[in-house]
Design an enzyme around this catalytic site. Sequence first.
Site, PDB file in Angstrom:
ATOM      1  N   LYS A 109       0.857  -1.193   0.000  1.00 20.69           N
ATOM      2  CA  LYS A 109       0.000   0.000   0.000  1.00 20.69           C
ATOM      3  C   LYS A 109       0.890   1.239   0.000  1.00 20.69           C
ATOM      4  CE  LYS A 109      -3.885   1.797   2.809  1.00 20.69           C
ATOM      5  NZ  LYS A 109      -4.613   1.547   4.071  1.00 20.69           N
ATOM      6  N   SER A 189      -9.551   1.546   3.223  1.00 15.55           N
ATOM      7  CA  SER A 189      -8.682   2.317   2.369  1.00 15.55           C
ATOM      8  C   SER A 189      -7.652   1.462   1.631  1.00 15.55           C
ATOM      9  CB  SER A 189      -7.973   3.404   3.182  1.00 15.55           C
ATOM     10  OG  SER A 189      -7.069   2.835   4.108  1.00 15.55           O
ATOM     11  N   SER A 213      -9.823  -0.730   7.279  1.00 16.53           N
ATOM     12  CA  SER A 213      -9.134  -0.549   6.000  1.00 16.53           C
ATOM     13  C   SER A 213      -8.502  -1.804   5.409  1.00 16.53           C
ATOM     14  CB  SER A 213      -8.066   0.544   6.122  1.00 16.53           C
ATOM     15  OG  SER A 213      -8.673   1.805   6.095  1.00 16.53           O
TER      16      SER A 213
END
Length: 507
Positions: A109, A189, A213
């Site tokens: 990420k 996210s 997330s």
Amino acid sequence: MSIHSHIFTLFLLLLALLLSASIPITGHEFSIKEATVHDFRMAFQQNKLTSRKLVRFYLGEIHKLNPILRGVIEVNPDALLQADKADKEKKAKSLRSLEGLHGIPILLKDNIATKDKMNTTAGSFALLKSVVPRDAGVVRKLRKAGAIILGKASLSEWTGLRFVFPYGWCARTGQGRNPYVLSATPCGSSSGSAISVAANLAAVSLGTETMGSILCPSHFNSVVGIKPTVGLTSRAGVVPISPRQDTVGPICRTVSDAVEVLDVIVGFDKRDKATRTASKYIPRGGYKQFLNANGLKGKRLGIVRNPPYMFENVSVQPQVFEHHFHTLRQGGAVLVDHLKIANIDVFFGSTGVEALEAELKISLNAYLKELVASPVRTLADVIAFNNKFSHLEKVKEYGQDLFLQAQATKGINKKTLLKLARFSRNGFEKLMKKHKLDAMVAPTADIIHVLAIGGFPGIDVPAGYDGKGVPFGICFGGLKGSEPKLIEIAYSFEQATKIRKPPSFKP
Ligand SMILES: *[C@@H]1O[C@H](CO)[C@@H](O)[C@H](O)[C@H]1NC(C)=O
Ligand SMILES: *[C@@H]1O[C@H](CO)[C@@H](O)[C@H](O)[C@H]1NC(C)=O
């Protein structure tokens, strides 16, 4: 992009998919798609696969699919070099080449720092051209284990703390797409990590979670996400929100792959104090020993049935979950039904968000200050950057309300934190202990906040697809350090159901 070029790209994508589907796979050839880390390792040993071939495959898939899916922000210009190095080590039969994630490409990420040719931006143009002081703690562990850093995955910009909706949008890549149903939410996210492993753009990936997330995008993209106990994995070098709640964990196609990654990234890091206390939870011999298909036997599981509060209208059929509960019982688990978590409303109220905003301001300012170079040094700078480049950052459309609220906070209110801790103890923790539960099981949305606020671990496993083909998951959550039990339960459930199927890219 105009509508026409968009449709044209979609057409090319479908064509590419048809062509790739029509290539026959012979019995002897190793098929990379859907293969597990274990499969890759076997194929390496049998000389059926090299890391170079693996990286080239993923780079090709990213080139082909990412214009639509937007799960990847950057690929590592050195990925092939790292693959060649790994292949050489394999040939020399170095000890290292037989363990860890040696030669396996991983996507990170984009809020996880890498000190290499890649940028670490949390999806925002404000951090482009910033220079991180060093690799994040988890990245150091990945490199040591021989993993190939394939690239950076997209995300909800600033991990969802600039605005809530849309999930999976960041200025640098635009809107990430759910590979099962392109018009459905990928959630966030850690959207890009989930999208990418779901669509076979990488072998495995890392996401981060503060509140949902990892678990939510895993749920919507039919993959497995592990949200570790806070402190089990180092947060040093990760663009932060809250030291109480932030955690780094794997997002992969299978429980066993997620556990392979977890084994590598857990452990002490002198730059994250929380890893010192949480290290005691790490079992001798690692987590792989808990990949036990009979792991449901004797487990006590609590069921919470609150209406989902957080997600955009998830149309999960209750019968599906009844069927899953039946599967869990058949595996030997004892189910304790109709439990109510006390004070659950508090978890969905403003108290938790207020605490996060105050923590964000302090933690983000500290992170930005430590960068070697950066166009922004404080949250106030980021807000000003967004206003200045509002067209680029779509401020008119999506705003930056959460940033503005965070900027307005004046330090952490200790009373609020104590209140949250108390609710956590008297709610989830007390209930777990009272009923002697090994885990709580729920449709994902129901326990995300509870696990987040308490720093508790959770695993989300594919549980089905709704009438339109949109995936959903089932979540197992437990007390701190209960990863071994959660892995046994999640793995047994996965092996008994085998629900995940590759995405079909429906419009
Ligand atoms: C990092 O960002 C710069 C632009 O500032 C770009 O030129 C470079 O290609 C990016 N790195 C990668 C690996 O994409
Ligand atoms: C969810 O459903 C409600 C009521 O049916 C509707 O008003 C709302 O727009 C829906 N939300 C989304 C994101 O689809």
